[in-house]
Motif scaffolding. Structure first.
Motif, mmCIF file in Angstrom:
data_model
loop_
_atom_site.group_PDB
_atom_site.id
_atom_site.type_symbol
_atom_site.label_atom_id
_atom_site.label_comp_id
_atom_site.label_asym_id
_atom_site.label_seq_id
_atom_site.Cartn_x
_atom_site.Cartn_y
_atom_site.Cartn_z
ATOM 1 N N TYR A 172 76.967 47.919 60.316
ATOM 2 C CA TYR A 172 76.506 49.210 59.846
ATOM 3 C C TYR A 172 77.379 49.479 58.626
ATOM 4 C CZ TYR A 172 75.737 54.243 59.797
ATOM 5 O OH TYR A 172 75.428 55.525 59.422
ATOM 6 N N LYS A 192 60.792 49.875 64.278
ATOM 7 C CA LYS A 192 61.630 48.960 65.057
ATOM 8 C C LYS A 192 62.949 48.699 64.326
ATOM 9 C CE LYS A 192 61.309 44.364 66.946
ATOM 10 N NZ LYS A 192 60.699 43.101 66.547
ATOM 11 N N LEU A 227 65.142 51.765 64.494
ATOM 12 C CA LEU A 227 65.785 51.922 65.800
ATOM 13 C C LEU A 227 66.952 50.963 65.958
ATOM 14 C CD1 LEU A 227 62.821 52.494 68.267
ATOM 15 C CD2 LEU A 227 64.687 54.061 67.717
ATOM 16 N N SER A 228 66.755 49.729 65.498
ATOM 17 C CA SER A 228 67.818 48.742 65.655
ATOM 18 C C SER A 228 69.023 49.117 64.776
ATOM 19 C CB SER A 228 67.260 47.352 65.341
ATOM 20 O OG SER A 228 68.099 46.660 64.481
ATOM 21 N N THR A 267 70.786 51.980 66.534
ATOM 22 C CA THR A 267 71.504 51.484 67.714
ATOM 23 C C THR A 267 72.823 50.850 67.301
ATOM 24 O OG1 THR A 267 69.332 50.981 68.615
ATOM 25 C CG2 THR A 267 71.209 50.131 69.816
ATOM 26 N N THR A 268 72.772 50.014 66.259
ATOM 27 C CA THR A 268 74.009 49.386 65.784
ATOM 28 C C THR A 268 75.009 50.457 65.364
ATOM 29 O OG1 THR A 268 72.673 47.573 64.937
ATOM 30 C CG2 THR A 268 74.949 47.667 64.194
ATOM 31 N N LEU A 306 75.310 53.533 66.287
ATOM 32 C CA LEU A 306 75.854 54.287 67.423
ATOM 33 C C LEU A 306 76.786 53.435 68.287
ATOM 34 C CD1 LEU A 306 75.965 56.792 69.177
ATOM 35 C CD2 LEU A 306 73.920 56.008 70.340
ATOM 36 N N PHE A 307 76.296 52.297 68.730
ATOM 37 C CA PHE A 307 77.065 51.542 69.722
ATOM 38 C C PHE A 307 78.236 50.764 69.126
ATOM 39 C CE2 PHE A 307 73.131 52.371 72.043
ATOM 40 C CZ PHE A 307 73.664 52.884 73.205
ATOM 41 N N VAL A 318 73.156 52.181 79.668
ATOM 42 C CA VAL A 318 74.206 52.340 78.664
ATOM 43 C C VAL A 318 75.177 51.162 78.746
ATOM 44 C CG1 VAL A 318 76.171 53.743 77.967
ATOM 45 C CG2 VAL A 318 74.027 54.841 78.546
ATOM 46 N N GLN A 340 73.682 48.136 77.176
ATOM 47 C CA GLN A 340 73.732 48.095 75.715
ATOM 48 C C GLN A 340 75.018 47.434 75.231
ATOM 49 O OE1 GLN A 340 71.793 48.745 73.242
ATOM 50 N NE2 GLN A 340 70.066 49.614 74.353
ATOM 51 N N TYR A 341 76.102 47.858 75.808
ATOM 52 C CA TYR A 341 77.387 47.297 75.374
ATOM 53 C C TYR A 341 77.507 45.833 75.774
ATOM 54 C CZ TYR A 341 78.926 51.882 73.937
ATOM 55 O OH TYR A 341 79.029 53.089 73.288
#
Ligand code: UDP
Ligand code: MG
Length: 311
Positions: free
Chosen positions: A179, A211, A214-215, A218-219, A221-222, A285, A288-289
């Motif tokens: 990111y 898509k 979203l990906s 996600t990157t 955030l996580f 959750v 995800q990790y």
């Protein structure tokens, strides 16, 4: 003489790429005392982008084209651009002319004036974007800021100027999921905003599908927050408290006779669904990790270069 690289990720940009090249070229030609270079990253385009770029690179010795073996995504393309850059300064800019290349001299001036390591561009207005995109982006970046370990400046994209120190530090990042705007903030040093108005796309359509968006989110955030784990733990804690209170209520109810144990199908179903939901969410959750760990631990390269075209 200082060197400057312009990093331009391109995916299916046949309708703009020629115009983009010409507009950037005009700006660069007018820059005094700077030796410029353009690095185009062709992120596995399926249209004529590659041919147009090869043609340009063969005629113009200041142009370098990095062709990926397939589409690896915008962030991977920018990463490759930075990896292939060893200039004093680099400007990351989209291929669709949403970020006006005419601002490049202003970015350089701002850098000089403030002796900044990063001049990041903050959008004051965004033309030609859907309401949905503006709204989700706004909400998302504000939520991300609450969750993340670093304070990210709001309303910025990857359009920015970075100096050799940032380039060098960026090359040390080993994570695959990048990111970029977050990582550059994370590096630190002196970072200065520059305000501008983002234009509408010059031609073609957005290459960011839902898509991909979203990906990307996600990157962001996580990779920058462990708060989701904390929220999961908080939910677990809350349900335990509720569980204990209910257990006490029913035990005392039995003893003092204020509950009727037989009826209660509805309450049991509600509890089962509620707790089941929280458990699944929490496992999700965690998942995800674990998924990110799985991806990172494989240490696959972030992108594959097919070839590099230079005159
Ligand atoms: N891009 C890329 N790979 C992708 C998607 C996009 O290299 O898989 C490039 C695209 O060519 C453009 C930049 O990333 O130069 C930003 O994409 P786009 O303008 O479509 O996104 P938007 O401005 O709509 O968010
Ligand atoms: Mg765009």
């Amino acid at each position: 003489m200082k060197t400057l690289s312009i990093i331009i990720p391109c995916y299916n940009e046949e309708s703009v790429i020629e115009a983009t090249y010409r507009r950037i070229k005009t700006v660069l030609d007018a820059l005094p005392a700077i030796s410029p270079q353009m690095i185009f990253i062709n992120d596995g385009s399926e249209d004529k982008t590659m041919y147009i770029l090869s043609d340009i690179a063969q005629k113009d010795p200041t142009v370098k084209v990095i062709n990926f073996s397939r589409n690896f995504g915008h962030q991977a393309a920018v990463t490759a651009g930075i990896h292939h850059c060893d200039s004093d300064f680099a400007v990351i800019i989209d291929a669709d002319l949403q970020d006006p290349p005419e601002l490049i001299p202003d970015l350089l001036a701002k850098q000089e004036e403030e002796q900044a390591n990063v001049v990041y561009c903050v959008r004051r207005k965004r033309a030609g974007e859907s309401k949905f995109k503006l709204w989700t982006a706004k909400k998302f970046y504000r939520a991300l800021n609450k969750m993340a370990e670093v304070d990210f400046p709001l309303d910025t994209g990857d359009f920015r100027l970075i100096d050799a120190q940032i380039i060098e530090q960026f090359k040390r990042f080993k994570e695959r999921g990048k990111y970029i705007r977050g990582l550059i903030s994370w590096i630190g040093f002196k970072q200065t905003p520059f305000y501008y108005e983002r234009e509408a796309r010059f031609a073609g359509e957005t290459k960011y599908s839902l898509k991909k968006m979203l990906s990307f989110a996600t990157t962001a955030l996580f990779y920058f927050s462990k708060k989701p784990l904390l929220i999961a733990t908080g939910l677990g804690f809350l349900t335990v408290v509720i569980g204990v209170i209910m257990a006490l209520w029913y035990i005392f109810g039995k003893i003092f006779g204020y509950t009727n144990a037989e009826s209660g199908w509805t309450s049991i179903m509600i509890i089962v669904i509620f707790f089941g939901g929280i458990q699944l969410l929490t496992i999700g959750v965690l998942g995800q990790y674990i998924g990110i760990l799985f991806d990172e631990v494989k240490e696959r390269p972030e992108y594959i270069v097919d070839n590099v075209v230079e005159a």
